[in-house]
Design an enzyme around this catalytic site. Structure first.
Site, PDB file in Angstrom:
ATOM      1  N   ARG A 227       0.499  -1.017  -8.820  1.00  0.00           N
ATOM      2  CA  ARG A 227       1.736  -2.002  -8.528  1.00  0.00           C
ATOM      3  C   ARG A 227       1.728  -2.858  -9.736  1.00  0.00           C
ATOM      4  O   ARG A 227       0.519  -3.661 -10.161  1.00  0.00           O
ATOM      5  CB  ARG A 227       1.710  -2.604  -7.327  1.00  0.00           C
ATOM      6  CG  ARG A 227       2.005  -1.679  -6.287  1.00  0.00           C
ATOM      7  CD  ARG A 227       3.361  -1.366  -6.285  1.00  0.00           C
ATOM      8  NE  ARG A 227       3.932  -0.320  -4.959  1.00  0.00           N
ATOM      9  CZ  ARG A 227       3.829   0.985  -4.987  1.00  0.00           C
ATOM     10  NH1 ARG A 227       3.500   1.769  -5.961  1.00  0.00           N
ATOM     11  NH2 ARG A 227       4.063   1.746  -3.804  1.00  0.00           N
ATOM     12  N   HIS A 275       7.739   3.628 -13.880  1.00  0.00           N
ATOM     13  CA  HIS A 275       7.247   3.798 -12.453  1.00  0.00           C
ATOM     14  C   HIS A 275       7.340   5.430 -12.238  1.00  0.00           C
ATOM     15  O   HIS A 275       8.214   5.778 -11.143  1.00  0.00           O
ATOM     16  CB  HIS A 275       8.037   2.976 -11.424  1.00  0.00           C
ATOM     17  CG  HIS A 275       7.263   2.708 -10.210  1.00  0.00           C
ATOM     18  ND1 HIS A 275       7.232   1.795  -9.202  1.00  0.00           N
ATOM     19  CD2 HIS A 275       6.606   3.680  -9.505  1.00  0.00           C
ATOM     20  CE1 HIS A 275       6.691   2.042  -8.299  1.00  0.00           C
ATOM     21  NE2 HIS A 275       6.051   3.497  -8.222  1.00  0.00           N
TER      22      HIS A 275
HETATM   23  N1  LIG Z   1       2.946   4.377  -9.920  1.00  0.00           N
HETATM   24  C1  LIG Z   1       2.938   5.167  -9.159  1.00  0.00           C
HETATM   25  O1  LIG Z   1       3.924   6.022  -9.276  1.00  0.00           O
HETATM   26  C2  LIG Z   1       2.326   5.191  -7.928  1.00  0.00           C
HETATM   27  C3  LIG Z   1       1.711   4.239  -7.404  1.00  0.00           C
HETATM   28  N2  LIG Z   1       1.101   4.127  -6.312  1.00  0.00           N
HETATM   29  C4  LIG Z   1       0.185   3.062  -5.833  1.00  0.00           C
HETATM   30  O2  LIG Z   1      -1.225   3.593  -5.604  1.00  0.00           O
HETATM   31  C5  LIG Z   1      -1.798   2.869  -4.614  1.00  0.00           C
HETATM   32  C6  LIG Z   1      -2.962   3.595  -4.312  1.00  0.00           C
HETATM   33  O3  LIG Z   1      -2.714   4.671  -3.392  1.00  0.00           O
HETATM   34  P1  LIG Z   1      -3.786   5.628  -2.472  1.00  0.00           P
HETATM   35  O4  LIG Z   1      -5.120   5.985  -3.440  1.00  0.00           O
HETATM   36  O5  LIG Z   1      -3.127   6.916  -1.827  1.00  0.00           O
HETATM   37  O6  LIG Z   1      -4.373   4.538  -1.533  1.00  0.00           O
HETATM   38  P2  LIG Z   1      -5.612   4.342  -0.638  1.00  0.00           P
HETATM   39  O7  LIG Z   1      -5.283   3.495   0.315  1.00  0.00           O
HETATM   40  O8  LIG Z   1      -6.071   5.891  -0.325  1.00  0.00           O
HETATM   41  O9  LIG Z   1      -6.699   3.954  -1.395  1.00  0.00           O
HETATM   42  C7  LIG Z   1      -6.880   2.465  -1.795  1.00  0.00           C
HETATM   43  C8  LIG Z   1      -8.126   1.879  -2.412  1.00  0.00           C
HETATM   44  O10 LIG Z   1      -8.291   0.688  -2.654  1.00  0.00           O
HETATM   45  C9  LIG Z   1      -9.251   0.119  -2.179  1.00  0.00           C
HETATM   46  N3  LIG Z   1      -9.304  -1.174  -1.644  1.00  0.00           N
HETATM   47  C10 LIG Z   1      -8.315  -1.692  -1.045  1.00  0.00           C
HETATM   48  N4  LIG Z   1      -8.231  -3.025  -0.885  1.00  0.00           N
HETATM   49  C11 LIG Z   1      -9.241  -3.316  -1.584  1.00  0.00           C
HETATM   50  C12 LIG Z   1      -9.840  -4.711  -1.887  1.00  0.00           C
HETATM   51  N5  LIG Z   1      -9.474  -5.796  -1.346  1.00  0.00           N
HETATM   52  N6  LIG Z   1     -11.042  -4.750  -2.687  1.00  0.00           N
HETATM   53  C13 LIG Z   1     -11.571  -3.399  -3.107  1.00  0.00           C
HETATM   54  N7  LIG Z   1     -10.836  -2.192  -2.882  1.00  0.00           N
HETATM   55  C14 LIG Z   1     -10.005  -2.386  -2.282  1.00  0.00           C
HETATM   56  C15 LIG Z   1      -9.564   0.926  -0.815  1.00  0.00           C
HETATM   57  O11 LIG Z   1     -10.883   0.733  -0.512  1.00  0.00           O
HETATM   58  P3  LIG Z   1     -11.608   1.476   0.837  1.00  0.00           P
HETATM   59  O12 LIG Z   1     -11.598   3.104   0.202  1.00  0.00           O
HETATM   60  O13 LIG Z   1     -13.138   1.133   0.784  1.00  0.00           O
HETATM   61  O14 LIG Z   1     -10.699   1.366   1.971  1.00  0.00           O
HETATM   62  C16 LIG Z   1      -9.237   2.444  -1.437  1.00  0.00           C
HETATM   63  O15 LIG Z   1     -10.482   2.866  -2.110  1.00  0.00           O
HETATM   64  C17 LIG Z   1      -0.914   2.784  -3.609  1.00  0.00           C
HETATM   65  O16 LIG Z   1      -1.017   1.847  -2.562  1.00  0.00           O
HETATM   66  C18 LIG Z   1       0.398   2.636  -4.566  1.00  0.00           C
HETATM   67  O17 LIG Z   1       0.579   1.104  -4.651  1.00  0.00           O
HETATM   68  C19 LIG Z   1       1.127   5.280  -5.500  1.00  0.00           C
HETATM   69  C20 LIG Z   1       1.747   6.521  -5.894  1.00  0.00           C
HETATM   70  C21 LIG Z   1       2.610   6.431  -6.936  1.00  0.00           C
HETATM   71  O1  LIG Z   2       4.583   6.321  -3.500  1.00  0.00           O
HETATM   72  C1  LIG Z   2       4.513   5.194  -3.996  1.00  0.00           C
HETATM   73  O2  LIG Z   2       3.950   4.375  -3.507  1.00  0.00           O
HETATM   74  C2  LIG Z   2       5.052   5.183  -5.143  1.00  0.00           C
HETATM   75  O3  LIG Z   2       4.876   4.233  -6.074  1.00  0.00           O
HETATM   76  C3  LIG Z   2       6.297   6.262  -5.744  1.00  0.00           C
HETATM   77  O4  LIG Z   2       6.541   5.975  -6.993  1.00  0.00           O
END
Ligand SMILES: NC(=O)C1=CN([C@@H]2O[C@H](COP(=O)(O)OP(=O)(O)OC[C@H]3O[C@@H](n4cnc5c(N)ncnc54)[C@H](OP(=O)(O)O)[C@@H]3O)[C@@H](O)[C@H]2O)C=CC1
Ligand SMILES: O=C(O)C(=O)CO
Length: 312
Positions: A227, A275
């Site tokens: 993000r 994005h």
């Molecule tokens: N650019 C794009 O096109 C896209 C962007 N995204 C972004 O990618 C992000 C990640 O997706 P996804 O992997 O599915 O999410 P998940 O919820 O599976 O993973 C989030 C990770 O972040 C860690 N985390 C959260 N808060 C903290 C913190 N305060 N300190 C340290 N680690 C933290 C979590 O730790 P723990 O495992 O210990 O809980 C986990 O490992 C989404 O939230 C979205 O914003 C997603 C899809 C498309």
């Molecule tokens: O799935 C999400 O969170 C996205 O950012 C899609 O682009």
């Protein structure tokens, strides 16, 4: 079973047809203003408050991986969705592979110095450069959840030192895990390529700032796939100017679409995509939602539920 569907830009007819086929017997309809008819499930992206408010739904599915927009709307309008109604998000559903493609191709681009060769080409200069060494190319992934884990898995065979940072400790093959704020400095020390895959929460907003960037290896690289609000853009530009950062690959921005006057557009060492790092793949998303609804209906365990207090 009745399902309401709302997405501001998707091909809604396709989704409704595919969902209906995946859940025989379900009545799936596009939600339109004024529709107060009952529903069991809602599938949404940027939903109007009026769509969900006052409904006794069995569950809501966000049609993406990140739920920051729906959670921030809920903060402003807590009446939109009762705490007791579970909120689910998409787990991978094809986004993992897209993130792998994006991250691996960009890491190799930097490792093979294609950014430098592109700059030399623009000056018509024929100049073989020294190779970078794998051991000097530690890759650190911020966020080691569904997508961070997939990216680590795809990078592992390339032989770069790999580390990840998350709230809780991980045990991924070939990846050194760092957990919690107290281990963030160790994670950053020596990291040459920082890939951000954190969710947008109160704890992570603005996390990529001067203080963090200064802890990276010199001449490092930043890839932001999560993000825009994670990065303080002025601090990123300053780190590029003083050479702490050699380059950045950005997919997400503090404001989207990125305004034409934003200096990131013109910066020669910033590469950008609008994005698109990983988009929702309808067929995979429908299969996941249909499977989850089927399990919920049978009272079976499911994954993908958002913890609203935690914010992801
Ligand atoms: N650019 C794009 O096109 C896209 C962007 N995204 C972004 O990618 C992000 C990640 O997706 P996804 O992997 O599915 O999410 P998940 O919820 O599976 O993973 C989030 C990770 O972040 C860690 N985390 C959260 N808060 C903290 C913190 N305060 N300190 C340290 N680690 C933290 C979590 O730790 P723990 O495992 O210990 O809980 C986990 O490992 C989404 O939230 C979205 O914003 C997603 C899809 C498309
Ligand atoms: O799935 C999400 O969170 C996205 O950012 C899609 O682009």
């Amino acid at each position: 079973m009745d399902i309401i569907f709302y997405h501001p830009t998707f091909d809604n007819a396709y989704w409704i047809k595919t969902l209906s086929a995946a859940l025989p017997g379900a009545r799936v309809r596009e939600w339109k203003r004024g529709d107060n008819e009952p529903a069991d499930y809602a599938l949404v992206w940027h939903p109007p408050v009026e769509m969900l408010q006052g409904r006794t739904l069995k569950a809501v599915f966000a049609l993406g991986a990140g739920v920051d927009s729906i959670l921030s709307k809920l903060k402003a309008h807590p009446e939109m969705l009762a705490e007791s109604i579970p909120l689910f998000r998409l787990e991978d559903t094809g986004m993992g592979q897209q993130m792998q493609e994006y991250a691996v191709s960009q890491v190799l681009h930097w490792f093979r110095r294609f950014d430098d060769y592109q700059a030399l080409k623009q000056q018509a200069r024929w100049e073989p450069l020294a190779d970078y060494q794998r051991e000097d190319f530690t890759i650190g992934i911020l966020g080691a959840g569904v997508l961070g884990a997939k990216v680590a898995e795809a990078l592992a065979p390339w032989g770069f030192p790999l580390r990840c940072w998350s709230r809780t400790r991980k045990d991924y093959p070939g990846v050194t895990s760092f957990a919690g704020m107290e281990e963030l400095p160790q994670f950053l020390q020596g990291t040459r390529v920082l890939i951000n895959l954190l969710p947008n929460t109160a704890e992570t907003v603005g996390i990529i700032n001067s203080g963090l960037l200064n802890q990276l290896a010199d001449h490092s690289y930043l890839m932001n796939l999560a993000r825009g609000v994670h990065v303080i853009e002025a601090d990123l530009l300053a780190a590029l100017e003083r050479g702490k950062l050699k380059g950045a690959m950005l997919d997400v921005y503090s404001k989207e679409p990125l305004p034409a006057e934003n200096p990131l557009w013109a910066h020669p060492r910033v590469a950008m995509t609008p994005h698109v790092a990983a988009v929702t793949r309808p067929a995979e998303a429908v299969a996941y939602i249909a499977r989850t609804i089927t399990h919920l209906e049978k009272g079976e365990p499911v994954t993908g539920q958002v913890d609203r207090q935690r914010g992801y």
